[in-house]
Structure formats: structure tokens, C-alpha cells
Design a protein around this motif. Structure first.
Motif, mmCIF file in Angstrom:
data_model
loop_
_atom_site.group_PDB
_atom_site.id
_atom_site.type_symbol
_atom_site.label_atom_id
_atom_site.label_comp_id
_atom_site.label_asym_id
_atom_site.label_seq_id
_atom_site.Cartn_x
_atom_site.Cartn_y
_atom_site.Cartn_z
ATOM 1 N N SER A 1 5.840 1.973 9.946
ATOM 2 C CA SER A 1 5.827 2.637 8.574
ATOM 3 C C SER A 1 6.614 2.375 7.086
ATOM 4 O O SER A 1 5.637 2.109 6.944
ATOM 5 C CB SER A 1 6.044 3.931 9.002
ATOM 6 N N ASN A 2 7.541 1.888 8.162
ATOM 7 C CA ASN A 2 8.470 2.339 6.921
ATOM 8 C C ASN A 2 8.398 0.191 5.990
ATOM 9 O O ASN A 2 7.949 0.671 4.584
ATOM 10 C CB ASN A 2 10.098 1.824 6.874
ATOM 11 N N GLY A 3 8.041 -0.361 7.042
ATOM 12 C CA GLY A 3 6.841 -1.727 6.355
ATOM 13 C C GLY A 3 6.004 -1.131 5.934
ATOM 14 O O GLY A 3 6.306 -2.464 4.005
ATOM 15 N N LEU A 4 5.535 -0.843 5.738
ATOM 16 C CA LEU A 4 3.593 -0.659 5.170
ATOM 17 C C LEU A 4 4.535 0.480 3.400
ATOM 18 O O LEU A 4 4.438 -0.456 2.312
ATOM 19 C CB LEU A 4 3.001 0.073 5.723
ATOM 20 N N HIS A 5 4.994 1.210 3.716
ATOM 21 C CA HIS A 5 5.156 1.383 2.421
ATOM 22 C C HIS A 5 6.570 1.050 1.122
ATOM 23 O O HIS A 5 6.125 0.806 0.283
ATOM 24 C CB HIS A 5 6.296 3.373 3.324
ATOM 25 N N SER A 6 7.466 0.118 1.859
ATOM 26 C CA SER A 6 8.392 -0.794 1.908
ATOM 27 C C SER A 6 7.583 -1.270 0.632
ATOM 28 O O SER A 6 7.461 -2.310 -0.751
ATOM 29 C CB SER A 6 9.422 -1.020 2.335
ATOM 30 N N MET A 7 5.894 -2.479 1.394
ATOM 31 C CA MET A 7 5.639 -3.269 0.353
ATOM 32 C C MET A 7 4.455 -1.976 -0.376
ATOM 33 O O MET A 7 4.218 -3.167 -1.316
ATOM 34 C CB MET A 7 4.332 -3.601 1.444
ATOM 35 N N CYS A 8 4.842 -1.134 -0.052
ATOM 36 C CA CYS A 8 3.497 -0.948 -1.297
ATOM 37 C C CYS A 8 4.554 0.006 -2.705
ATOM 38 O O CYS A 8 4.493 -0.473 -4.177
ATOM 39 C CB CYS A 8 3.143 0.863 -1.110
ATOM 40 N N LEU A 9 6.226 -0.031 -2.091
ATOM 41 C CA LEU A 9 7.331 0.083 -3.134
ATOM 42 C C LEU A 9 7.360 -1.165 -4.499
ATOM 43 O O LEU A 9 7.663 -1.601 -5.346
ATOM 44 C CB LEU A 9 7.691 0.699 -2.917
ATOM 45 N N TYR A 10 6.342 -2.442 -3.311
ATOM 46 C CA TYR A 10 7.546 -3.212 -4.290
ATOM 47 C C TYR A 10 6.132 -3.980 -4.171
ATOM 48 O O TYR A 10 6.128 -5.640 -4.848
ATOM 49 C CB TYR A 10 7.596 -4.540 -2.981
#
Ligand code: DP6
Length: 354
Positions: free
Chosen positions: A263-272
Motif C-alpha cells: 500500500s505504501n509503495g502505491l501511495h509513494s508512486m502517486c506522490l512521485y
């Protein structure tokens, strides 16, 4: 012919985020994803197909969908995609009535159960689909033509479902559209009976800023995020396999940690992504941190978030009460918390909606 199907939604523990640029139109993903079939959240859809010049009439949750509405775009695209592979659909007038059975507290609108129910009912209602009616693989491909996550709501057994990307983005040139489409489908890895110790808790976190739909969000990530392909390669080669192993060997701590990591991977991809995409709000983060605190001595729960601020929490039945109390402390309203289990896939019913 008329047919009605009830299909469940699913919650991804290894996320789908990004379509293969060569096969974007038919929603072939860049990496495989993994989900649990969710027991209580379902869509019921009745499809009636009559011979005649192609026409579609669609009613969703009691509202007639007209051509200029945003829902219509998704439905037209779905049917146009199907017609490419099954041109006989051009000889039918289709009437569709669809209703979500989501308790309002859950606050989850989902294209997953919607397109899964639509695809399953469509193959029942149109006689030429007879050959693929009982073929979960082919029907999951059909649902994928409507929405990626719907693929994972199709397998009849439900439970833990794997959606294979089918095509390695680096060798896309090896396939034409039909071949690529046939390679990307979903199937059950673990049946729900073996996953009944798990509890899935949906929360309703209030929306803040207007959200970006996942379709547009993932497109922007693929186009602008400089580390996106590293993430894809890491998850496809490592996190996916580790998570499946953890489930098969009942390694609880590893499973829960991987769910949060994904989940954190997905949301960090979104932030980047540029411009950056933020789906989580302060309440979402409060939930994340309180779950992490709760796990201090022993990892007993995990959070996951899709393209919105609502947390879905995984825990085991023996900790369900504790976790719900913790969530109630933050959300202050029992109506915003709904617990359910891993469930089965879609089923037919004779209770037609019209
Ligand atoms: C964050 O299936 O809604 O929920 O294929 O464009 O219809 P389309 O996208 P959609 O995306 C779901 C994204 C997600 C993660 C997941 O369910 O795996």
C-alpha cells in the motif's frame, strides 16, 4: 434472454497501478496483482439481450445513465472493446440494470464488482457466448475490458485471486492485441474456506480534496514517475511471490507487513507522479500510525488504501474487536466501520432487477 448475477468486490493486497502502454485500451497491466474477494460488498446486475440493431440502455443504482454522463464513457468503452473480439454483440439491444449492495457506511463505489457482474450476466444473456459461459478465465478477460480490477472479481471460487499481467512490458512487441488480451486473466490461488481466520474491516474516512480517478491517476504515474518501472520490477519479481508464499505458509507477520508495504509503495508512486497525487488525508494517516503502534510488540493488523482516503484493515478474527475499538476511537461512529470476511466469487440468481 435475461440473466442476473451477484458479484463481489475485491480488495487488492498487491496493487494494480498502470497499464501496459502498448495495450492500454484493453487494460493489460504492467504487473500482476493479488486480491481478496470481499464477502459483503456486492453488485447485482441484470442484463437483457434482444436481437436487433446494437443499442444500450443502462440504469445504475436507480439512475438512468445518459450518453453525456461520465459512467457512460466506461460502459461504452467496455462494450466497444468486447465488440472487437466478439463482433456478434453488434446484433443485440442490451438493457442493463445494476445495483450496489454496499452499506452506505462503507462508502465504497467500485467498478470491480460492477464490471464483474456485468460481464458474467452478459455471457449468460447472449446465446453466442455459450462457449465461454463457464470459463472463468475467458470471463475474467471480458471483465478486464471494462475495468482492470474487475478481472479479479470474476473467478467463481473467489478467495485469494491472482491477476496475471500476462505480458512483460519489455517484450510487448511479441504480441498482437488479441494475444496480449488472452494472456492477462485472473484465477483463484487459495479458496475462501481456508482464509476464514482473516477479518477485513472497511472504514469510511471523510473525503477531503476532489479525488483523481484511478484511471487518470495511474496513466499520469506511468508517464511521469521516474522510478515507476523500478517499483514494477521489484514487486513483480519479489513482493508478489513473497506475499503468496506468506499466505500459503500461514506466515501472518510477513503477510501483514507485505500488505502495508504494498500500500505504501502505491501511495509513494502517486506522490512521485507529476503533478503529485495524494489520496490519503490526515485521518488516513492517523489510522496508519495507530495500526503501526498497535503492532509494536507483535504484528497483528495491516492497512491498505486504494485511490482514496478510506482505510481497509486486515486482521485475524481473534483481534477483530480490539482493532474495531481502535478504529472507533478515531472515526467516532460505528456506521463508518464494517467488518467482513474473504468470500466466494459471483453467482447467478433468478431474482431479476426488472
Ligand atoms: C488503486 O480498476 O479502477 O484500486 O482499469 O482504469 O478501470 P481501470 O482502473 P481500476 O484501478 C484500481 C486501482 C486500485 C488498485 C487495485 O485495485 O489493484
Amino acid at each position: 434472454m435475461k440473466a442476473t448475477v451477484i458479484a463481489p468486490t475485491n480488495i487488492a493486497i498487491i496493487k494494480y497501478w498502470g497499464k501496459n502502454p502498448t495495450f492500454e485500451n484493453i487494460h493489460v497491466p504492467n504487473k500482476s496483482s493479488l486480491s481478496f474477494t470481499v464477502q459483503k460488498l456486492t453488485t447485482t446486475t441484470t442484463v437483457e439481450a434482444e436481437r436487433g440493431e446494437f443499442e444500450i440502455e443502462f440504469t445504475l443504482n436507480g439512475k438512468k445513465i445518459t450518453a453525456e454522463m461520465k459512467e457512460a464513457k466506461y460502459v461504452f468503452k467496455f462494450l466497444n472493446n468486447i465488440k472487437k473480439f466478439y463482433p456478434f454483440l453488434n446484433n443485440y439491444k442490451i438493457k442493463v440494470v445494476s445495483e450496489n449492495n454496499f452499506p452506505t457506511a462503507a462508502g465504497y463505489a467500485s467498478s470491480a464488482s460492477g464490471f464483474a457482474a456485468f460481464a458474467r450476466a452478459l455471457v449468460e444473456a447472449v446465446p453466442e457466448f455459450e462457449d465461454i459461459r463457464n470459463d472463468d478465465k475467458k470471463v475474467s478477460i471480458l471483465a478486464r475490458l471494462g475495468s482492470g480490477s474487475a478481472t479479479r472479481s470474476v473467478p467463481s471460487k473467489g478467495g485469494l485471486v491472482l491477476w496475471k499481467r500476462g505480458v512483460d512490458p519489455e517484450t510487448s512487441y511479441l504480441y498482437d492485441e488479441k494475444e496480449a488480451s488472452e494472456r492477462s486473466y485472473a484465477y483463484t490461488l487459495i479458496e475462501p474456506e481456508k482464509l476464514q481466520d482473516l477479518s477485513i474491516i472497511y472504514t469510511k474516512v471523510n473525503e477531503g480534496a476532489k479525488k483523481i480517478k484511478s484511471r487518470a491517476g495511474m496513466k499520469s504515474t506511468v508517464q511521469t514517475n521516474p522510478v515507476y518501472w523500478n517499483w514494477i520490477r521489484y514487486e513483480e519479481a519479489h513482493l508478489l511471490k513473497e506475499t503468496i508464499d506468506a499466505l500459503q505458509n500461514n506466515e501472518r507477520e510477513k503477510l501483514l507487513n507485505n500488505i502495508m508495504k504494498a500500500s505504501n509503495g502505491l501511495h509513494s508512486m502517486c506522490l512521485y507522479t507529476q503533478p503529485s497525487i495524494t489520496y490519503l488525508n490526515d485521518t488516513s494517516k492517523l489510522i496508519m500510525h495507530s495500526i503501526e503502534e498497535y503492532n509494536n510488540d507483535e504484528v497483528k493488523a495491516a492497512y491498505t488504501f486504494d485511490a482514496g482516503p478510506n482505510a481497509v484493515i486486515f486482521t485475524y478474527k481473534e483481534y477483530e474487536k480490539e482493532v474495531k475499538d481502535l478504529l472507533l476511537n478515531i472515526l467516532e461512529d460505528e456506521q463508518k466501520i464494517l467488518s467482513t470476511s474473504v468470500g466466494e466469487g459471483p453467482r447467478k440468481t433468478d431474482n431479476h432487477l426488472f
